[in-house]
Design an enzyme around this catalytic site. Structure first.
Site, PDB file in Angstrom:
ATOM      1  N   GLU A  11       0.702  -0.865  -0.355  1.00  0.00           N
ATOM      2  CA  GLU A  11       0.291   0.018   0.518  1.00  0.00           C
ATOM      3  C   GLU A  11       1.141   0.876   0.079  1.00  0.00           C
ATOM      4  OE1 GLU A  11      -3.019  -0.541  -1.166  1.00  0.00           O
ATOM      5  OE2 GLU A  11      -3.278  -2.229  -0.232  1.00  0.00           O
ATOM      6  N   HIS A  38       1.928   2.523  -3.213  1.00  0.00           N
ATOM      7  CA  HIS A  38       0.790   3.209  -4.110  1.00  0.00           C
ATOM      8  C   HIS A  38       1.370   4.476  -4.195  1.00  0.00           C
ATOM      9  CE1 HIS A  38      -0.984  -0.035  -5.826  1.00  0.00           C
ATOM     10  NE2 HIS A  38      -1.965   0.183  -4.929  1.00  0.00           N
ATOM     11  N   HIS A  85      -6.232  -5.662 -10.591  1.00  0.00           N
ATOM     12  CA  HIS A  85      -5.470  -6.948  -9.592  1.00  0.00           C
ATOM     13  C   HIS A  85      -5.256  -8.062 -10.126  1.00  0.00           C
ATOM     14  CE1 HIS A  85      -7.442  -3.377  -7.302  1.00  0.00           C
ATOM     15  NE2 HIS A  85      -6.250  -3.830  -5.515  1.00  0.00           N
TER      16      HIS A  85
END
Length: 293
Positions: A111, A114, A212
Site C-alpha cells: 500500500e 502506491h 488486480h
C-alpha cells in the site's frame, strides 16, 4: 515535513468509524502501546522506510522525508487496507476470512508503494498501466518482506499477505508472485483468478480493466528475473524496477511491453548485458516480449 533521512510516523485510531485520520495514539519515538494494531502499523511502516533508505538511499515515499501517517481500526469489520493519497488506512477484517492487515509487512509495503508511485511515475490506474501500478506494489511488498527476513530469492515465499487470513481459510496469501493463480482456493473467496502469461490476459471492464488480475503477468516476470539472477532480489532485479519507476522517462500510460523494454534498458545501464538478458528472458517467458530467434 521532516528533514530528509528522518523517520516520522504518526499512527491514529479511527475507533471503528470512517472518519480520518482519527485520534492520534502513537507518534515517532514513543514506546509501544497495548493495541497490537497500532504497534503493527508503526513497525511495518518503519520496515518500509528502512528498506527505502538503506537499500535505495531514498528518504520516505517522496525522497525528501515525507511524514508517514496511518489510521487503524477503520470502519466496522472492514476487509481492506489502502493508501488514500495521503496516508495508510487499515481495517480490522471481518474476523473470519480476514483477521487484520497490520501483521503483514508485505501488505503494508504494497500500500505504501502506491504512495511511492504517486510521487514518481504515477502510472495511470487503468488497463496495463494500472496493472503495472499494482504489480510494482507487490514487488515492493515482496522485497521489503524479504529484506526484513534476510531472505534470498530462492528462500522467499513470494506471497503477498500470507499473515492476514483466519483459521480454516484455504489461502496461502492474497497473491503469489511465483505462481499467479494459486494463492487461494476457498469457497468463500473463490479461486485466485490471476493469469501468469499474456495468453491468459483478462479483458474486462471491471476493476479498472483488471488491474488486480493482470498484475500477475508482470509479477511473474519479476519473480523469474529475480530467480534467474539469484541472491537477494532487491540487489539487481529490484534495483532495476526501482530505477524505472523512479526515473523520469516512463510514460504514465506505459503498457507491459513498454515497461519491459524500459527494465531491459535500465538493467544494461546500471549493471551489464548479462543482467539485461536475464530480465529480457523473464519478460519473454510470460509472453510480454517476443522471443528472439
Amino acid at each position: 515535513m521532516a528533514p530528509a533521512g528522518t523517520l516520522d510516523r504518526t499512527i491514529s485510531d479511527a475507533e471503528n468509524t470512517e472518519e480520518l485520520p482519527g485520534r492520534t495514539v502513537r507518534t515517532e519515538g514513543q514506546p509501544p502501546v497495548e493495541d497490537v494494531s497500532v504497534n503493527g502499523a508503526y513497525d511495518g511502516i518503519g520496515s518500509v522506510h528502512a528498506f527505502l533508505e538503506e537499500v535505495y538511499r531514498q528518504s520516505s515515499l517522496d525522497g525528501t522525508g515525507l511524514g508517514l501517517l496511518a489510521t487503524v481500526h477503520y470502519g466496522q469489520r472492514y476487509d481492506n487496507a489502502f493508501w488514500d493519497g495521503t496516508q495508510m488506512v487499515f481495517g480490522d477484517g471481518d474476523g473470519e476470512i480476514f483477521t487484520g492487515f497490520t501483521p503483514s509487512v508485505s501488505v503494508i509495503a504494497h500500500e505504501l508503494a502506491h504512495g511511492l508511485m504517486q510521487y514518481s511515475s504515477d502510472l495511470l490506474y487503468e488497463g496495463q498501466s494500472g496493472a503495472l501500478n499494482e504489480s510494482f506494489s507487490d514487488v515492493l511488498g515482496a522485497l521489503v518482506d524479504q529484506y526484513a527476513q534476510g531472505q534470498t530469492a530462492e528462500q522467499a515465499s513470494w506471497l503477498i499477505g500470507s499473515e492476514i487470513f483466519g483459521e480454516g481459510v484455504q489461502a496461502d496469501g492474497l497473491r503469489s508472485m511465483a505462481a499467479p493463480g494459486t494463492a487461494y482456493d476457498d469457497p468463500r473467496l473463490g479461486r485466485d483468478p490471476q493469469p501468469a502469461h499474456m495468453d491468459d490476459y483478462v479483458e474486462t471492464q471491471a476493476d479498472y480493466g483488471g488491474v488486480h488480475l493482470n498484475s500477475g503477468i508482470p509479477n511473474k516476470a519479476f519473480h523469474l528475473a529475480a530467480m534467474a539472477l539469484g541472491g537477494h532480489s532487491w540487489e539487481r532485479a529490484g534495483q532495476v524496477w526501482f530505477d524505472v519507476v523512479t526515473g523520469e522517462t516512463l510514460p504514465r500510460d506505459a503498457d507491459f511491453a513498454g515497461f519491459a523494454e524500459a527494465t531491459v534498458l535500465a538493467a544494461g545501464e546500471r549493471f551489464d548485458e548479462a543482467v539485461a538478458t536475464a530480465i529480457r528472458d523473464a519478460w519473454e517467458q510470460v509472453g510480454v516480449l517476443a522471443a528472439r530467434s
